[in-house]
Design a protein around this motif. Structure first.
Motif, PDB file in Angstrom:
ATOM      1  N   HIS A  61       0.810  -1.216   0.000  1.00 64.15           N
ATOM      2  CA  HIS A  61       0.000   0.000   0.000  1.00 64.15           C
ATOM      3  C   HIS A  61       0.847   1.272   0.000  1.00 64.15           C
ATOM      4  CE1 HIS A  61      -3.243  -2.734   1.041  1.00 64.15           C
ATOM      5  NE2 HIS A  61      -2.585  -3.114   2.110  1.00 64.15           N
ATOM      6  N   VAL A  62       0.287   2.325  -0.576  1.00 62.81           N
ATOM      7  CA  VAL A  62       0.718   3.692  -0.297  1.00 62.81           C
ATOM      8  C   VAL A  62      -0.297   4.218   0.710  1.00 62.81           C
ATOM      9  CG1 VAL A  62       1.046   6.018  -1.211  1.00 62.81           C
ATOM     10  CG2 VAL A  62       1.701   4.032  -2.581  1.00 62.81           C
ATOM     11  N   ILE A  63       0.112   4.379   1.948  1.00 62.86           N
ATOM     12  CA  ILE A  63      -0.870   4.726   2.978  1.00 62.86           C
ATOM     13  C   ILE A  63      -1.226   6.209   2.891  1.00 62.86           C
ATOM     14  CG2 ILE A  63      -0.153   2.864   4.504  1.00 62.86           C
ATOM     15  CD1 ILE A  63       1.185   5.025   6.264  1.00 62.86           C
ATOM     16  N   ALA A  64      -2.458   6.492   3.227  1.00 63.97           N
ATOM     17  CA  ALA A  64      -2.955   7.858   3.126  1.00 63.97           C
ATOM     18  C   ALA A  64      -4.149   8.026   4.044  1.00 63.97           C
ATOM     19  CB  ALA A  64      -3.357   8.172   1.679  1.00 63.97           C
ATOM     20  N   ASP A  65      -4.398   9.260   4.416  1.00 63.70           N
ATOM     21  CA  ASP A  65      -5.637   9.635   5.084  1.00 63.70           C
ATOM     22  C   ASP A  65      -6.019  11.013   4.548  1.00 63.70           C
ATOM     23  OD1 ASP A  65      -7.848   9.630   6.773  1.00 63.70           O
ATOM     24  OD2 ASP A  65      -6.760  10.606   8.399  1.00 63.70           O
TER      25      ASP A  65
ATOM     26  N   VAL B 166      17.865  -8.539   1.565  1.00 59.68           N
ATOM     27  CA  VAL B 166      17.317  -7.182   1.620  1.00 59.68           C
ATOM     28  C   VAL B 166      17.429  -6.666   3.048  1.00 59.68           C
ATOM     29  CG1 VAL B 166      15.225  -5.789   1.332  1.00 59.68           C
ATOM     30  CG2 VAL B 166      15.774  -7.581  -0.327  1.00 59.68           C
ATOM     31  N   LYS B 167      17.791  -5.407   3.207  1.00 61.62           N
ATOM     32  CA  LYS B 167      18.109  -4.892   4.539  1.00 61.62           C
ATOM     33  C   LYS B 167      16.925  -4.272   5.274  1.00 61.62           C
ATOM     34  CE  LYS B 167      22.296  -3.568   5.532  1.00 61.62           C
ATOM     35  NZ  LYS B 167      23.583  -2.832   5.668  1.00 61.62           N
ATOM     36  N   PHE B 168      15.985  -3.657   4.574  1.00 60.97           N
ATOM     37  CA  PHE B 168      14.862  -2.999   5.243  1.00 60.97           C
ATOM     38  C   PHE B 168      13.588  -3.269   4.456  1.00 60.97           C
ATOM     39  CE2 PHE B 168      12.266  -0.011   7.413  1.00 60.97           C
ATOM     40  CZ  PHE B 168      12.925   0.343   8.587  1.00 60.97           C
ATOM     41  N   VAL B 169      12.599  -3.851   5.130  1.00 63.98           N
ATOM     42  CA  VAL B 169      11.314  -4.169   4.506  1.00 63.98           C
ATOM     43  C   VAL B 169      10.205  -3.528   5.328  1.00 63.98           C
ATOM     44  CG1 VAL B 169       9.751  -5.986   3.716  1.00 63.98           C
ATOM     45  CG2 VAL B 169      12.236  -6.388   3.712  1.00 63.98           C
ATOM     46  N   THR B 170       9.364  -2.728   4.687  1.00 64.05           N
ATOM     47  CA  THR B 170       8.199  -2.151   5.347  1.00 64.05           C
ATOM     48  C   THR B 170       6.946  -2.821   4.812  1.00 64.05           C
ATOM     49  OG1 THR B 170       9.254  -0.001   5.708  1.00 64.05           O
ATOM     50  CG2 THR B 170       6.854  -0.061   5.769  1.00 64.05           C
ATOM     51  N   VAL B 171       6.173  -3.406   5.734  1.00 63.62           N
ATOM     52  CA  VAL B 171       4.907  -4.056   5.384  1.00 63.62           C
ATOM     53  C   VAL B 171       3.792  -3.229   6.017  1.00 63.62           C
ATOM     54  CG1 VAL B 171       3.555  -6.181   5.473  1.00 63.62           C
ATOM     55  CG2 VAL B 171       6.069  -6.304   5.478  1.00 63.62           C
ATOM     56  N   TYR B 172       2.913  -2.688   5.180  1.00 61.23           N
ATOM     57  CA  TYR B 172       1.798  -1.878   5.674  1.00 61.23           C
ATOM     58  C   TYR B 172       0.582  -2.775   5.914  1.00 61.23           C
ATOM     59  CZ  TYR B 172       4.603   2.081   4.083  1.00 61.23           C
ATOM     60  OH  TYR B 172       5.607   2.996   3.901  1.00 61.23           O
ATOM     61  N   PHE B 173      -0.009  -2.680   7.103  1.00 60.95           N
ATOM     62  CA  PHE B 173      -1.166  -3.499   7.451  1.00 60.95           C
ATOM     63  C   PHE B 173      -2.347  -3.198   6.533  1.00 60.95           C
ATOM     64  CE2 PHE B 173      -5.025  -4.513   9.824  1.00 60.95           C
ATOM     65  CZ  PHE B 173      -4.738  -5.779  10.320  1.00 60.95           C
ATOM     66  N   ALA B 174      -2.526  -1.933   6.187  1.00 61.15           N
ATOM     67  CA  ALA B 174      -3.662  -1.523   5.356  1.00 61.15           C
ATOM     68  C   ALA B 174      -3.321  -0.214   4.663  1.00 61.15           C
ATOM     69  CB  ALA B 174      -4.923  -1.361   6.204  1.00 61.15           C
ATOM     70  N   SER B 175      -4.073   0.104   3.619  1.00 63.60           N
ATOM     71  CA  SER B 175      -3.841   1.348   2.891  1.00 63.60           C
ATOM     72  C   SER B 175      -4.539   2.531   3.542  1.00 63.60           C
ATOM     73  CB  SER B 175      -4.333   1.215   1.445  1.00 63.60           C
ATOM     74  OG  SER B 175      -5.735   0.982   1.425  1.00 63.60           O
ATOM     75  N   ASN B 176      -5.617   2.247   4.272  1.00 65.02           N
ATOM     76  CA  ASN B 176      -6.390   3.321   4.887  1.00 65.02           C
ATOM     77  C   ASN B 176      -6.547   3.069   6.374  1.00 65.02           C
ATOM     78  OD1 ASN B 176      -9.093   1.815   5.333  1.00 65.02           O
ATOM     79  ND2 ASN B 176      -8.684   1.462   3.169  1.00 65.02           N
ATOM     80  N   ILE B 177      -6.975   4.088   7.101  1.00 64.96           N
ATOM     81  CA  ILE B 177      -7.068   3.982   8.560  1.00 64.96           C
ATOM     82  C   ILE B 177      -8.162   3.022   8.989  1.00 64.96           C
ATOM     83  CG2 ILE B 177      -6.031   6.215   9.043  1.00 64.96           C
ATOM     84  CD1 ILE B 177      -8.880   7.357   9.277  1.00 64.96           C
ATOM     85  N   GLY B 178      -9.190   2.820   8.142  1.00 64.49           N
ATOM     86  CA  GLY B 178     -10.201   1.811   8.388  1.00 64.49           C
ATOM     87  C   GLY B 178     -10.944   2.002   9.694  1.00 64.49           C
ATOM     88  N   GLY B 179     -11.212   0.883  10.372  1.00 68.19           N
ATOM     89  CA  GLY B 179     -11.832   0.927  11.685  1.00 68.19           C
ATOM     90  C   GLY B 179     -13.336   0.761  11.682  1.00 68.19           C
TER      91      GLY B 179
ATOM     92  N   VAL C 128       6.219  -2.203  -4.220  1.00 64.37           N
ATOM     93  CA  VAL C 128       5.498  -3.262  -4.911  1.00 64.37           C
ATOM     94  C   VAL C 128       3.998  -3.047  -4.708  1.00 64.37           C
ATOM     95  CG1 VAL C 128       5.232  -5.752  -5.195  1.00 64.37           C
ATOM     96  CG2 VAL C 128       7.412  -4.809  -4.390  1.00 64.37           C
ATOM     97  N   PRO C 129       3.277  -2.533  -5.715  1.00 66.31           N
ATOM     98  CA  PRO C 129       1.860  -2.207  -5.543  1.00 66.31           C
ATOM     99  C   PRO C 129       0.927  -3.384  -5.788  1.00 66.31           C
ATOM    100  CG  PRO C 129       2.575  -1.512  -7.696  1.00 66.31           C
ATOM    101  CD  PRO C 129       3.784  -2.123  -7.029  1.00 66.31           C
ATOM    102  N   LEU C 130       1.460  -4.600  -5.722  1.00 64.31           N
ATOM    103  CA  LEU C 130       0.686  -5.799  -6.034  1.00 64.31           C
ATOM    104  C   LEU C 130       0.367  -6.579  -4.766  1.00 64.31           C
ATOM    105  CD1 LEU C 130       2.853  -6.910  -9.088  1.00 64.31           C
ATOM    106  CD2 LEU C 130       0.752  -5.554  -9.129  1.00 64.31           C
ATOM    107  N   ASP C 131      -0.744  -7.301  -4.780  1.00 69.09           N
ATOM    108  CA  ASP C 131      -1.203  -8.050  -3.616  1.00 69.09           C
ATOM    109  C   ASP C 131      -0.493  -9.400  -3.546  1.00 69.09           C
ATOM    110  OD1 ASP C 131      -2.537  -9.364  -1.621  1.00 69.09           O
ATOM    111  OD2 ASP C 131      -4.548  -9.038  -2.439  1.00 69.09           O
ATOM    112  N   PRO C 132       0.349  -9.624  -2.531  1.00 64.39           N
ATOM    113  CA  PRO C 132       1.044 -10.918  -2.445  1.00 64.39           C
ATOM    114  C   PRO C 132       0.093 -12.086  -2.194  1.00 64.39           C
ATOM    115  CG  PRO C 132       1.451  -9.592  -0.494  1.00 64.39           C
ATOM    116  CD  PRO C 132       0.751  -8.699  -1.465  1.00 64.39           C
ATOM    117  N   ASN C 133      -1.167 -11.793  -1.834  1.00 63.38           N
ATOM    118  CA  ASN C 133      -2.151 -12.852  -1.631  1.00 63.38           C
ATOM    119  C   ASN C 133      -2.870 -13.221  -2.927  1.00 63.38           C
ATOM    120  OD1 ASN C 133      -3.563 -14.688   0.080  1.00 63.38           O
ATOM    121  ND2 ASN C 133      -5.319 -13.307   0.109  1.00 63.38           N
ATOM    122  N   SER C 134      -2.589 -12.499  -3.990  1.00 67.48           N
ATOM    123  CA  SER C 134      -3.222 -12.801  -5.268  1.00 67.48           C
ATOM    124  C   SER C 134      -2.650 -14.096  -5.850  1.00 67.48           C
ATOM    125  CB  SER C 134      -2.984 -11.651  -6.254  1.00 67.48           C
ATOM    126  OG  SER C 134      -3.345 -12.035  -7.554  1.00 67.48           O
ATOM    127  N   PRO C 135      -3.501 -14.930  -6.452  1.00 63.69           N
ATOM    128  CA  PRO C 135      -2.990 -16.167  -7.071  1.00 63.69           C
ATOM    129  C   PRO C 135      -1.979 -15.892  -8.175  1.00 63.69           C
ATOM    130  CG  PRO C 135      -5.405 -16.182  -6.944  1.00 63.69           C
ATOM    131  CD  PRO C 135      -4.960 -14.803  -6.565  1.00 63.69           C
TER     132      PRO C 135
END
Length: 447
Positions: A156-160, A285-298, A181-188
């Motif tokens: 994700h590119v996170i935003a609010d 790879v030395k630094f990996v950022t994994v975003y939980f979600a693209s939006n604040i949600g809730g 990487v703007p692709l979903d790793p859960n995609s088949p």
């Protein structure tokens, strides 16, 4: 030793002490971590309902969830996290994180860069006056080199409202941006077509075309080459090197993982993202950022972040019980066990955190609001203590009661564990010298 031993008498400050350590150990602090995986919980998870529970507080503070014991002495977690309870012997909890930014974009930037924003403003936008992401600093000061990227982020590119600053290289230049990487790793069909050559082109032909393009560019210049253009040029050179990297392409090949492993991580975007992070650090790879979600949600039980105010007739606890806590319960223990079983955890620092916590007092919507005044960050591996708690909140989880830690200090700790002096200078806009961190490493969390 005489030189270092006399420094305390002179009243040397922390930067001086760090430089003193450099005198005895080389150019900087001794690296304890080879890689960092930054699991960013966008939206702000509730500390008081997960890792800093207050069972003796009034009902409107303690909430409906009960604590359970973990396998680490004195550490309790939510009853909805029984598997997480069994990995507490692998982690350090910092229960005294705090700052004053109440808006997502400003607090998010603070969390992602380790630098306090100029204002607490939801309209805060990315600019060259703001600081870069941690991974971009690492790419600038301690790059992997060769065919592998130093810094990878996804999905994700996170935003609010507007895109949250702190996700890119800012004034360090585009060459230090993450491989995003703007692709979903859960995609088949998850793959990286950007890193695959066209069927009719060899790497040699692509290289030749690039050389030809450079010659044309050089002859066609009608104006000075700007710093941004130079950054793009270097970025393309890095991308071309990645094209030739079977190691990198294989790291992204999630289909090579047994179904049993993929199921263990959870068939979610975040779960498969954590599995991909393991494969990336394993590749180097030395630094990996994994975003939980693209939006604040809730407000949803199927997507989004942790921003559970109870808006629009929704309620926090049913939402996190159905979505956020089950994902955390499945993925976090699996990830840490997998790293440990493969001998990677001792060299990989895992950081699990949001931009703030949530109000200790439950609101009129039976939910919790933003609370930057006190929250919890989880660290594991990479040279930190096991089964350890640093700092404490007061009896109601409202403010630090001891050993307060700011995001600046956490940033300094991350750099320090990577062997980077947290008070290294880099050049900002106008060639202005700035420090990569204004904080102090939290030395007590080091193993």
């Amino acid at each position: 030793m005489l030189k270092v031993g006399g420094l305390g008498v002179l009243g040397l400050t922390l930067p001086g002490l760090l430089r003193a350590e450099a005198l005895t150990k080389g150019k900087g602090p001794r690296p304890r971590a080879k890689s960092v995986v930054f699991l960013f919980q966008w939206g702000g998870p509730s500390h008081i309902d997960m890792f800093d529970m207050k069972p003796d507080a009034p009902e409107q503070i303690r909430g409906p969830h009960k604590p359970i014991s973990s396998n680490a002495d004195g550490i309790q977690v939510s009853e909805h996290l029984p598997r997480v309870a069994k990995i507490m012997d692998k982690v350090t909890l910092i229960r005294s994180m705090h700052h004053s930014m109440k808006n997502h974009n400003s607090a998010g930037y603070y969390a992602l860069s380790g630098h306090e924003p100029p204002s607490d403003d939801q309209r805060l936008r990315d600019s060259l006056s703001l600081y870069p992401a941690y991974g971009s600093v690492v790419d600038r000061l301690a790059p992997v080199g060769g065919e592998l990227p130093t810094f990878v982020s996804y999905q994700h590119v996170i935003a609010d409202g507007s895109i949250t600053p702190g996700q890119h290289a800012s004034f360090l230049g585009k060459v230090h941006d993450p491989l995003f990487v703007p692709l979903d790793p859960n995609s088949p069909n998850f793959s990286l077509p950007e890193l695959s050559l066209p069927a009719n082109l060899s790497y040699e032909r692509v290289s030749q075309r690039r050389e030809l393009q450079k010659m044309i560019d050089a002859q066609a210049r009608m104006m000075d080459y700007s710093a941004a253009a130079k950054g793009l040029d270097a970025y393309y050179e890095k991308a071309l090197a990645m094209l030739a990297s079977p190691k990198l392409r294989e790291a992204f090949n999630l289909s090579a993982e047994p179904d049993k492993v993929r199921e263990a991580y959870g068939r979610t975007t975040y779960g498969q993202g954590c599995l991909l992070a393991r494969r990336l650090v394993e590749a180097g790879v030395k630094f990996v950022t994994v975003y939980f979600a693209s939006n604040i949600g809730g407000q949803s039980t199927t997507e989004g972040g942790w921003d559970t105010h109870g808006f629009n007739n929704t309620r926090m606890f049913p939402i996190i019980e159905k979505y956020h806590l089950p994902i955390t319960e499945q993925t976090l223990p699996t990830f840490l066990h997998d790293l440990d079983d493969r001998g990677l955890l001792q060299d990989t620092l895992v950081v699990w955190m949001g931009e703030f916590g949530r109000t200790p007092k439950i609101n009129e919507n039976a939910s919790r609001d933003h609370w930057p005044q006190c929250y919890t960050t989880l660290l594991a591996g990479g040279g930190v203590k096991h089964g350890f708690v640093y700092g404490a909140s007061d009896k109601n989880g409202m403010s630090p009661a001891e050993n307060p830690v700011r995001p600046d200090d956490l940033a300094a700790t991350i750099f320090y564990l990577l062997g980077i002096d947290p008070h290294t200078e880099v050049r900002a806009v106008g060639n202005r010298p700035v420090l990569i961190s204004e904080g102090k490493p939290v030395m007590d969390v080091l193993a």
